[in-house]
Design an enzyme around this catalytic site. Sequence first.
Site, PDB file in Angstrom:
ATOM      1  N   HIS A  30       0.848  -1.189   0.000  1.00  0.00           N
ATOM      2  CA  HIS A  30       0.000   0.000   0.000  1.00  0.00           C
ATOM      3  C   HIS A  30       0.886   1.243   0.000  1.00  0.00           C
ATOM      4  CE1 HIS A  30      -3.811   2.110   0.645  1.00  0.00           C
ATOM      5  NE2 HIS A  30      -3.044   2.998   1.265  1.00  0.00           N
ATOM      6  N   ASP A  72     -14.974   3.191   6.028  1.00  0.00           N
ATOM      7  CA  ASP A  72     -13.866   3.963   5.464  1.00  0.00           C
ATOM      8  C   ASP A  72     -14.298   4.671   4.192  1.00  0.00           C
ATOM      9  OD1 ASP A  72     -11.085   4.810   4.995  1.00  0.00           O
ATOM     10  OD2 ASP A  72     -11.301   3.505   3.264  1.00  0.00           O
ATOM     11  N   ARG A  98     -13.952  13.196   4.686  1.00  0.00           N
ATOM     12  CA  ARG A  98     -12.659  13.818   5.025  1.00  0.00           C
ATOM     13  C   ARG A  98     -12.110  14.590   3.840  1.00  0.00           C
ATOM     14  NH1 ARG A  98      -9.260   8.970   6.048  1.00  0.00           N
ATOM     15  NH2 ARG A  98      -7.575  10.448   6.306  1.00  0.00           N
ATOM     16  N   SER A 120      -7.871   4.366   8.244  1.00  0.00           N
ATOM     17  CA  SER A 120      -8.403   4.221   6.889  1.00  0.00           C
ATOM     18  C   SER A 120      -7.640   3.130   6.134  1.00  0.00           C
ATOM     19  CB  SER A 120      -8.297   5.570   6.170  1.00  0.00           C
ATOM     20  OG  SER A 120      -8.421   5.423   4.793  1.00  0.00           O
ATOM     21  N   LYS A 151      -8.990  -1.251   5.659  1.00  0.00           N
ATOM     22  CA  LYS A 151      -9.145  -1.916   4.349  1.00  0.00           C
ATOM     23  C   LYS A 151      -8.208  -3.113   4.250  1.00  0.00           C
ATOM     24  CE  LYS A 151      -8.414   2.025   2.390  1.00  0.00           C
ATOM     25  NZ  LYS A 151      -8.506   3.390   1.958  1.00  0.00           N
TER      26      LYS A 151
HETATM   27  N1  URA Z   1      -4.854   6.399   1.709  1.00  0.00           N
HETATM   28  C1  URA Z   1      -5.939   5.850   2.312  1.00  0.00           C
HETATM   29  O1  URA Z   1      -6.393   4.767   1.953  1.00  0.00           O
HETATM   30  N2  URA Z   1      -6.534   6.530   3.314  1.00  0.00           N
HETATM   31  C2  URA Z   1      -6.083   7.719   3.757  1.00  0.00           C
HETATM   32  O2  URA Z   1      -6.652   8.262   4.670  1.00  0.00           O
HETATM   33  C3  URA Z   1      -4.950   8.283   3.119  1.00  0.00           C
HETATM   34  C4  URA Z   1      -4.351   7.600   2.111  1.00  0.00           C
END
Ligand code: URA
Length: 419
Positions: A82, A161, A168, A183, A187
């Site tokens: 990620h 999320d 947000r 967040s 996931k």
């Molecule tokens: N990437 C994400 O998935 N969430 C965030 O809050 C910031 C970057």
Amino acid sequence: MRAYDIIYKKRNGEKLTKKEINFMINGFVDGSIPDYQMSAFTMAVFFKGMDFEETVELTFAMVNSGEMYELNGLPYPSADKHSTGGVGDKISIPLVPIVTTYDIIVPMMSGRGLGHTGGTLDKLESIPGFQVNFEKDDFFKLLKENKTAMIGQSRDIAPADKKLYALRDVTATVDSMPLITASIMSKKIAEGAKNYIFDVKYGSGAFMKDRKSAEKLAEYLKKVAKIANRNGDYILSDMNTPLGNTIGNRLEIIESIEILKGNGPKDVKNLTERLAARMLVLAGIFSNDNDAINDIQKKYKTGVYIEQFRKIIEAQKGNSRVLDDYDIMPAAKKQFHYKANSSGKIIKEDALQFGLAALATGAGREKKEDDVDHSTGIELIRKEGERIEKNEDILIIHYNDENKLKNALTYLEKGLVIE
Ligand code: URA
């Protein structure tokens, strides 16, 4: 319990309990807590922060808003990568075909571009026919067929999320450490991989502007992973200047395919290999990064990575002819050659301004519902640190609309310094 009291408590800098955090998340998802109260709550968290324990509770409240996938039934260990987002960051696209030529499952759920940062899904959709919207059954079918699914977040993965991120994004509360951690980790935990490598970016084009805060975020991600019984590790990478030589969807797909053929810019190749190696070590395929990198490098010219990408594209209904003929992705109608007006050294190509310039050409979206123009973007001919002579091309803007070109130029002028 009342949302008002919880907002009030956080606004005053007090620590919240698990029950209070769950109340806020569950209420937001079921609609009993309206957007305006959740906006106030996220702003309170932005200013007053959350300690590690609260961040963990927030993460799990968000995981529990949906389903948690179980990948244990698949025949190989799982690992995922990620990135916290950047400009020209196309790494997932070459990385996935490389790592999945090994015995590893990569449940790569990605996002769309927003603001100055690009998104893997938009890039993949430059390939004619490529589909990214799949639900649980198809996700598992793709994992079984090709060891990966390069798709968007399915509906049952951390729905809190999805809803919270959209809020947000329009309330200036994205760049908060506990909110970013929850967040990302909600996931990742829900999607089921057992190992993660986080590419945490710092610099003008990243959410974390300096290396120290990026490191703090990275440590939070790693610690939350551990609490969820997963293996997490990270790389900190510079996002002060764009990654690679292209920004924009079609252009970045071409660059990614070139990487898989053993070509492409050094910075993209190096970062892809470093992240791929970490994933393979975390999943137990190699015992150290150097052995993994050596093995990865031996295989570019055999064509296995291109063949793996061909399988992934075809399984997701894309036209794999793109691997041999880039022209099947429609190009922008016009090109503007941005030339140096004096000789010197390029001392700055600022990631944020270049990202905004690419967005201005139409390559990104200002609002979630905007359409993306896959054909436009910026091709860097010379990179930061290089010498340039008067009248030589610094970059080429691929565009379809003169007004959008004008806007892009204003950002580029701010972001480019030659001395
Ligand atoms: N990437 C994400 O998935 N969430 C965030 O809050 C910031 C970057």
